[in-house]
Design an enzyme around this catalytic site. Structure first.
Site: not given
Ligand code: C5P
Length: 408
Positions: A216, A285, A331
């Protein structure tokens, strides 16, 4: 917000050397004066090709030192007096030449002579500005490392089109970043002393085969700024970073990873000892269910389907293994429904604070040096921070975290 009062009445020695960025030091001078600092400008003769002595004199309402032999008081040596009575010394811009002279202790003009007479206990901040090749040159890197080892605070340079039309690192930090750094040296210095902070930053890369990956646009700049700001405030910082083009902020323990699974493993290892955890990484994700052993071949006109499996949510895993008293921040990079999505994340991931930004804005989010974020607290309170550099944003966020932790 960063408390600006600490600058009132402080004597700032501002050294200006000969880079085109010297025009920005006039703005810096004006900002420092407005914050109540007593600014004493010392210019090299090359700096005077880029910005006039009269400009600096008018902005500071003080005479500017440009000549080693121009001694207004016969009973005192002006440059020694100034070096020894300053509360902080700032060199902005610092050219490759000036940095080299500082590193080896050459004193052949008014500015370098002043710099050699600065007492060890006086904070010294350097904002380099130069062409990217000059910056990357091993000689300059070695000189910067020498200064850093001596305790000099070196500000990171910005990336962009340089005066020579090359594109790269080497742009002087913006005046607001320099003011933030100076403020920090006086105000919040030490409020994270004894605290261990874990920051995740950058993207993750999820391999498809030995040469391709799913990634990304995250540059890592926000996470690196948080790590840098936390170190300056006295924290011991571990930065677990996906692949970025950024250099390690001075004083930070940097652990580089590629995939979300590697990031999770490193964070789980580091987290138990940390007081504050900030998840600024843009973690993928999903990852490909299978990674091909050899490069996938193109078959003309044939569609392919790649099965993706979910990655574990790192920050949610960290909150579910939370150590007592740990403060955990997530975040939320959003393009729509920023408010609702941030509130949902706060609850679903068990966070103490969510920092949201609208990444569809051109001046906030991915790969820019500025950000405009909103802080979302449990209970529904939120606070919009102004558009500012990522370092200033980081500092702002840390101020809020420190306040929240002191109320627990
Ligand atoms: O759910 P989303 O990806 O939007 O959430 C963002 C937050 O979750 C950020 O703080 C990101 O660093 C963290 N995150 C994480 N592990 C993932 C997905 C998101 O730590 N697999």
């Amino acid at each position: 917000m960063t408390d600006n009062a600490p600058l009132a009445g402080k004597r700032v020695l501002l050294g200006v050397s000969g880079s085109i960025a010297a025009y920005k030091s006039a703005d810096l001078c004006s900002r420092l004066s407005k914050l109540g600092a007593e600014v004493h400008v010392v210019m090299t003769s090359s700096a005077m090709h880029f910005v006039g002595e009269a400009t600096m004199r008018a902005l500071t309402r003080r005479s500017v030192m440009t000549d080693l032999f121009d001694e207004p008081h016969s009973d005192r040596i002006a440059h020694i007096d100034l070096a020894q009575s300053s509360d902080i010394v700032v060199v902005a811009p610092a050219t490759a030449n000036l940095i080299a002279k500082m590193a080896v202790g050459i004193a052949d003009d008014i500015l370098t002579t002043c710099l050699l007479a600065v007492p060890k206990s006086t904070p010294l901040l350097v904002a380099p500005a130069m062409n990217s090749l000059m910056l990357e040159h091993p000689a300059t890197q070695h000189n910067l490392a020498t200064l850093r080892d001596r305790g000099v605070e070196i500000l990171a340079t910005g990336y962009g089109v340089l005066a020579c039309q090359d594109v790269g690192y080497g742009k002087m930090a913006e005046p607001d970043e320099i003011v933030t750094a100076i403020n920090l040296m006086f105000s919040n210095r030490g409020d994270f002393c004894g605290k261990r902070v874990l920051v995740t930053a950058g993207p993750t890369r999820e391999p498809l085969d030995p040469v391709r990956y799913i990634g990304n646009r995250s540059s890592g700049k926000m996470g690196y700024a948080l790590a840098q700001a936390a170190v300056r405030r006295g924290a011991s910082v571990i930065l677990v970073s996906g692949p970025t083009a950024l250099a390690s902020p001075p004083g930070v323990e940097l652990v580089r990873v590629q995939t979300a699974e590697q990031m999770l493993a490193e964070c789980m290892k580091a987290a138990p000892d940390c007081n504050v955890i900030i998840g600024a990484a843009a973690v993928a994700d999903y990852r490909p269910a299978k990674v091909a052993d050899s490069k996938m071949k193109r078959q003309s006109g044939v569609s392919i389907t790649i099965e993706l499996v979910p990655n574990e949510d790192i920050i949610a895993a960290l909150t579910s293994h939370r150590s007592p008293g740990q403060f955990i921040v997530g975040f939320a990079a959003e393009t729509d429904n920023v408010e609702q999505n941030a509130a949902r994340k706060l609850t679903s991931k068990g966070l103490d604070l969510v920092v949201s930004n609208d990444v569809s804005r051109p001046d906030a989010g991915f790969d820019v040096d500025t950000n405009a974020v909103t802080l979302h607290w449990p209970g529904g309170n939120s606070e919009d921070l102004p558009l500012q550099s990522k370092l200033a944003t980081a500092d702002h966020i840390l101020t809020r975290i420190a306040a929240a932790m002191s109320h627990v």
